[in-house]
Motif scaffolding. Sequence first.
Motif, short mmCIF file in Angstrom:
data_model
loop_
_atom_site.label_atom_id
_atom_site.label_comp_id
_atom_site.label_asym_id
_atom_site.label_seq_id
_atom_site.Cartn_x
_atom_site.Cartn_y
_atom_site.Cartn_z
N ILE A 105 50.88 79.03 64.61
CA ILE A 105 51.42 77.70 64.94
C ILE A 105 52.17 77.16 63.74
O ILE A 105 51.62 77.08 62.63
CB ILE A 105 50.28 76.72 65.30
N ASN A 106 53.41 76.78 63.96
CA ASN A 106 54.20 76.20 62.87
C ASN A 106 53.64 74.83 62.52
O ASN A 106 53.77 73.89 63.30
CB ASN A 106 55.67 76.06 63.29
N HIS A 107 53.05 74.73 61.35
CA HIS A 107 52.39 73.48 60.96
C HIS A 107 53.36 72.59 60.18
O HIS A 107 53.84 71.59 60.68
CB HIS A 107 51.13 73.81 60.14
N SER A 108 53.73 73.00 58.97
CA SER A 108 54.52 72.08 58.12
C SER A 108 55.89 72.66 57.75
O SER A 108 56.49 72.21 56.79
CB SER A 108 53.73 71.76 56.85
N LEU A 109 56.35 73.67 58.51
CA LEU A 109 57.65 74.26 58.15
C LEU A 109 58.75 73.21 58.23
O LEU A 109 58.77 72.39 59.16
CB LEU A 109 58.00 75.42 59.08
N THR A 110 59.68 73.27 57.26
CA THR A 110 60.83 72.40 57.30
C THR A 110 61.95 73.12 58.07
O THR A 110 61.84 74.31 58.34
CB THR A 110 61.33 72.12 55.87
N GLU A 111 63.03 72.39 58.35
CA GLU A 111 64.12 73.02 59.11
C GLU A 111 64.63 74.27 58.42
O GLU A 111 64.89 75.28 59.07
CB GLU A 111 65.25 72.03 59.33
N VAL A 112 64.75 74.23 57.10
CA VAL A 112 65.30 75.42 56.41
C VAL A 112 64.31 76.57 56.36
O VAL A 112 64.70 77.71 56.23
CB VAL A 112 65.79 75.10 54.98
N GLU A 113 63.03 76.27 56.52
CA GLU A 113 62.02 77.35 56.46
C GLU A 113 61.82 78.04 57.81
O GLU A 113 61.22 79.11 57.87
CB GLU A 113 60.67 76.78 56.01
N ILE A 114 62.28 77.42 58.88
CA ILE A 114 62.08 78.02 60.20
C ILE A 114 63.10 79.14 60.40
O ILE A 114 64.29 78.91 60.23
CB ILE A 114 62.17 76.95 61.30
N PRO A 115 62.58 80.36 60.70
CA PRO A 115 63.49 81.50 60.73
C PRO A 115 64.54 81.49 61.84
O PRO A 115 65.56 82.15 61.75
CB PRO A 115 62.57 82.72 60.86
N VAL A 116 64.30 80.73 62.90
CA VAL A 116 65.28 80.68 63.99
C VAL A 116 65.67 79.23 64.27
O VAL A 116 64.86 78.33 64.11
CB VAL A 116 64.73 81.31 65.29
N SER A 117 66.91 79.03 64.72
CA SER A 117 67.40 77.66 64.93
C SER A 117 66.68 76.98 66.08
O SER A 117 66.81 75.78 66.29
CB SER A 117 68.90 77.71 65.22
#
Length: 282
Positions: A173-185
């Motif tokens: 589960i993506n908890h605190s990823l920022t937009e730049v850290e998320i591997p897909v748009s």
Amino acid sequence: MNDTRGPIHIAELSSQLLTAFPDLGSAWQIDYREETGSTNADLRERLDSGAGVQNYSIILADHQTAGQGRLGRAWTAPTRAQLIFSIALTNVDLQRLGTLPLAAGVGVIDGLAQITAVPFRLKWPNDVILPNPQAGSGATGYKNYKKLCGILGEVTGFGQVPPVPAAIVGIGINHSLTEVEIPVSTGTSLTLEGVEVDRTTLAGAILTAVIRRLKQWETDTFSLADYRKVCATLGTHVKALLPGDSVITGTAEDVDYAGDLLIRDEQGTVHTVSAGDVEHLR
Ligand code: BTN
């Protein structure tokens, strides 16, 4: 939220789960690793070694160096930016395996509902998504939703003599990823959706809800009606990309007892889809 990327308080989590499920018993294991290749692979190795893994034993990790996604894809995230775990089921009815991923998905939705009113839903079979109501009928494919969580189910135990089939349910589960850290748009995280929760609280809510649904599955009391209530795919115009690169477009009408998706194409033919990627078109 100072504890955003803090460690999970494993003693607190363990005691919460043992209180919720006293029948887990004294041999039940919950292991927490700072770093590993993949929690699914770790659990598979343990199950296949004949080490006597207890039902619902869990491995959690802060970081995976070889995280595995569906359809052979990789699953990556910075350290402690996700909630990452795998659960072992040692009492599995192989005839009913098709609905196990659906039960796990409903469990994640139940757990999220304990924490937030953000209307997360499932995309068949069990991607946890946030539908995007702004997308409108002109939008296509992935623009219609953002993915928060992926679930990878697998069976193992056939290498042993005699075979001891077991299932593994792995959840990220993506908890605190920022937009730049998320591997897909097309991804999102709880932080990006404005949900503030520390990972211990998140783990407690999600694991309690997921184990509850897995127990329903184990005892054959999991209801597909509960899946239908939270599956955004049903009633939606979809494109299914099947293994072997064939494509089916139509309306997703229902799921069947095997967990398959039933898609009615423009000619009225109903196709039964058991594996592949589904995109919501509108
Ligand atoms: C997907 O592709 O959507 C499924 C992703 C599943 C990722 C989780 S993270 C915990 C467990 N360990 C893995 O290597 N994969 C699953």
